[in-house]
Enzyme design. Structure first.
Site, PDB file in Angstrom:
ATOM      1  N   PRO A   1      27.388 -50.809  35.660  1.00 16.03           N
ATOM      2  CA  PRO A   1      27.947 -49.892  36.657  1.00 16.03           C
ATOM      3  C   PRO A   1      26.998 -49.498  37.801  1.00 16.03           C
ATOM      4  O   PRO A   1      27.476 -49.093  38.862  1.00 16.03           O
ATOM      5  CB  PRO A   1      28.316 -48.643  35.832  1.00 16.03           C
ATOM      6  CG  PRO A   1      27.509 -48.737  34.581  1.00 16.03           C
ATOM      7  CD  PRO A   1      27.313 -50.198  34.321  1.00 16.03           C
TER       8      PRO A   1
ATOM      9  N   LYS B   1      29.895 -51.700  41.777  1.00 20.24           N
ATOM     10  CA  LYS B   1      30.488 -52.895  42.388  1.00 20.24           C
ATOM     11  C   LYS B   1      31.788 -53.364  41.728  1.00 20.24           C
ATOM     12  O   LYS B   1      32.548 -54.142  42.316  1.00 20.24           O
ATOM     13  CB  LYS B   1      29.480 -54.056  42.360  1.00 20.24           C
ATOM     14  CG  LYS B   1      28.342 -53.889  43.326  1.00 20.24           C
ATOM     15  CD  LYS B   1      28.829 -54.047  44.751  1.00 20.24           C
ATOM     16  CE  LYS B   1      27.867 -53.465  45.760  1.00 20.24           C
ATOM     17  NZ  LYS B   1      28.503 -52.857  46.892  1.00 20.24           N
TER      18      LYS B   1
ATOM     19  N   HIS C   1      30.833 -41.253  52.871  1.00 18.38           N
ATOM     20  CA  HIS C   1      29.406 -40.944  52.761  1.00 18.38           C
ATOM     21  C   HIS C   1      28.594 -41.979  53.534  1.00 18.38           C
ATOM     22  O   HIS C   1      28.875 -43.171  53.463  1.00 18.38           O
ATOM     23  CB  HIS C   1      28.974 -40.966  51.292  1.00 18.38           C
ATOM     24  CG  HIS C   1      29.352 -39.725  50.542  1.00 18.38           C
ATOM     25  ND1 HIS C   1      28.733 -39.337  49.386  1.00 18.38           N
ATOM     26  CD2 HIS C   1      30.279 -38.775  50.808  1.00 18.38           C
ATOM     27  CE1 HIS C   1      29.268 -38.197  48.960  1.00 18.38           C
ATOM     28  NE2 HIS C   1      30.217 -37.845  49.807  1.00 18.38           N
TER      29      HIS C   1
ATOM     30  N   TYR D   1      20.785 -41.103  42.676  1.00 20.78           N
ATOM     31  CA  TYR D   1      20.395 -42.031  41.605  1.00 20.78           C
ATOM     32  C   TYR D   1      18.985 -41.632  41.186  1.00 20.78           C
ATOM     33  O   TYR D   1      18.054 -41.747  41.979  1.00 20.78           O
ATOM     34  CB  TYR D   1      20.381 -43.471  42.112  1.00 20.78           C
ATOM     35  CG  TYR D   1      21.744 -44.083  42.333  1.00 20.78           C
ATOM     36  CD1 TYR D   1      22.464 -43.843  43.498  1.00 20.78           C
ATOM     37  CD2 TYR D   1      22.302 -44.926  41.368  1.00 20.78           C
ATOM     38  CE1 TYR D   1      23.717 -44.426  43.689  1.00 20.78           C
ATOM     39  CE2 TYR D   1      23.552 -45.507  41.565  1.00 20.78           C
ATOM     40  CZ  TYR D   1      24.252 -45.254  42.717  1.00 20.78           C
ATOM     41  OH  TYR D   1      25.486 -45.831  42.911  1.00 20.78           O
TER      42      TYR D   1
ATOM     43  N   TYR E   1      24.666 -52.359  49.020  1.00 23.11           N
ATOM     44  CA  TYR E   1      25.411 -51.206  48.517  1.00 23.11           C
ATOM     45  C   TYR E   1      26.742 -51.029  49.263  1.00 23.11           C
ATOM     46  O   TYR E   1      27.777 -50.779  48.643  1.00 23.11           O
ATOM     47  CB  TYR E   1      24.559 -49.930  48.631  1.00 23.11           C
ATOM     48  CG  TYR E   1      25.055 -48.812  47.760  1.00 23.11           C
ATOM     49  CD1 TYR E   1      24.556 -48.622  46.477  1.00 23.11           C
ATOM     50  CD2 TYR E   1      26.053 -47.946  48.207  1.00 23.11           C
ATOM     51  CE1 TYR E   1      25.018 -47.611  45.655  1.00 23.11           C
ATOM     52  CE2 TYR E   1      26.536 -46.931  47.402  1.00 23.11           C
ATOM     53  CZ  TYR E   1      26.012 -46.765  46.126  1.00 23.11           C
ATOM     54  OH  TYR E   1      26.498 -45.771  45.320  1.00 23.11           O
TER      55      TYR E   1
HETATM   56  C1  DHB Z   1      29.914 -43.817  40.267  1.00 19.08           C
HETATM   57  C2  DHB Z   1      29.794 -44.917  39.458  1.00 19.08           C
HETATM   58  C3  DHB Z   1      28.782 -45.805  39.674  1.00 19.08           C
HETATM   59  O1  DHB Z   1      28.658 -46.873  38.899  1.00 19.08           O
HETATM   60  C4  DHB Z   1      27.884 -45.615  40.699  1.00 19.08           C
HETATM   61  O2  DHB Z   1      26.880 -46.516  40.890  1.00 19.08           O
HETATM   62  C5  DHB Z   1      28.021 -44.534  41.518  1.00 19.08           C
HETATM   63  C6  DHB Z   1      29.040 -43.623  41.289  1.00 19.08           C
HETATM   64  C7  DHB Z   1      31.017 -42.848  40.011  1.00 19.08           C
HETATM   65  O3  DHB Z   1      31.746 -43.040  39.044  1.00 19.08           O
HETATM   66  O4  DHB Z   1      31.120 -41.895  40.775  1.00 19.08           O
END
Ligand code: DHB
Length: 362
Positions: free
Chosen positions: A264, A268, A44, A173, A356
């Site tokens: 999450p 990372k 992506h 997001y 990111y």
């Molecule tokens: C996923 C988990 C994340 O913490 C994130 O920021 C983006 C995607 C995932 O599990 O797909």
């Protein structure tokens, strides 16, 4: 020797994160573990931020020197690594019990464990403590040696894996007054979705219909629909920031969640763990080859530079996108202003993008 206290079935079924920094995916290829990541991983080049009923694309690759992210489930990676290890006839024991580590300050640290009913002892050159936040390695370091830094969050994520094609080509997001939501994926026909919830949320109160309804509300966008499908898995993830320093005591080296946790948001955790292990592996090889401990001595500082950057980034993303209970209109206005700034200022968007995709810290 590699010891795992869970069963192979458990670790190969547990649904975890799914976003890899490109450098981390490249690292897997370099170490011979990347065949399936290359074949099945989805590259992506951007993500989307949704707030105030609009979606805005952040062109990660354009802003971050061409680098991208790769969508590939940690669960799949775990399967690949296990297969690689077993195919090479290198020892890996599952279902070990009563693991303990000793003599950490000596030249020959010791691991004791039970396997298939028998007690065993391993005299080692080094121990890599990759046993997670609740593992035995970190608590085996004598009291007072490690400094700990942490933050708790007043929310968690309720996540589902659903058998339905992802409704959007890229991750979304979403900031919403009812709380954060995330649309992610695992493959062309598997969606991964999350909503902000309480840290102690009772899954029994969340039948699939209620989860979809909440996702529909928080991700809703004019002219776009979120496709629903059978829920294959659901769970609640807690949110915590944690770092211990240094990541070493004598011949014990802590790596991944044993030494640090990020919330999450920003994905990372897996990336940090794999990068720790890379630095440690290089240092061990160098020590065996040249006798020099320079790499081992620098391990903790080298990793902590990257870790603290990711700690800040994950904390920042979390605060920008979640609605804590009791947050007021002022907080909301600040969040919306920051999100608008990121979508209007190339400098601000670049900062998000380079963090990111994984910043190179020289
Ligand atoms: C996923 C988990 C994340 O913490 C994130 O920021 C983006 C995607 C995932 O599990 O797909």
């Amino acid at each position: 020797m590699l010891l795992e206290d869970r069963s192979r079935e458990y670790v190969e079924a547990r649904v975890r994160a799914g976003v890899m920094e490109q450098d981390v995916a490249d690292l897997l290829v370099e170490t011979g573990a990347g065949e399936r990541v290359v074949r099945e991983g989805l590259v992506h080049h951007g993500i989307e931020l949704q707030f105030a009923s609009e979606r805005h694309r952040i062109p990660l690759s354009e802003l971050a020197g061409g680098r991208a992210i790769v969508i590939y489930g940690q669960t799949e990676l775990v399967k690949d690594l296990i297969r690689l290890r077993l195919d090479g006839d290198r020892p890996l024991h599952f279902d070990v019990e009563e693991v303990s580590v000793h003599d950490l300050e000596s030249d020959g640290p010791l691991v004791r464990y039970r396997h298939e009913g028998l007690g065993a002892e391993l005299r080692c050159d080094v121990i890599a403590g990759c046993d997670g936040f609740h593992g035995v390695c970190r608590p085996s370091v004598p009291h007072g040696v490690l400094s700990e830094f942490s933050r708790e969050y007043a929310f968690g994520w309720l996540g589902i894996l659903a058998a339905v094609a992802p409704s959007n080509g890229e991750l979304v997001y979403a900031h919403h007054e009812r709380g954060f939501a995330l649309l992610s994926l695992r493959s062309p026909d598997l969606s991964r979705l999350y909503i902000q919830c309480r840290p102690d949320e009772d899954l029994a109160e969340w039948p699939d219909d209620r989860i979809w309804e909440e996702l529909q509300t928080r991700l809703s966008l004019e002219g776009w629909t979120l496709a629903e499908g059978p829920v294959l898995e659901k769970g609640v993830t807690g949110m915590r920031s944690y770092v211990c320093e240094p990541m070493r005591h004598g011949r014990l080296f802590l790596a991944g969640d044993a030494a640090h946790i990020v919330p999450p948001t920003g994905a990372k955790g897996l990336n940090l763990a794999l990068r720790d292990v890379r630095v440690l592996a290089d240092a061990i090889v160098d020590w065996y080859r040249s006798g020099s401990t320079t790499g081992l001595d620098a391990y903790s500082d080298t990793c902590l530079r990257r870790i603290w950057r990711a700690e800040h980034f994950s904390w920042w993303m979390t605060h920008m996108l979640h609605r804590p209970d009791g947050s007021d209109a002022f907080d909301l206005k600040l969040q919306l202003s920051e999100l608008a700034y990121i979508t209007r200022s190339e400098a601000a968007a670049t900062s998000l993008a380079e963090n990111y995709v994984g910043l190179e810290l020289v």
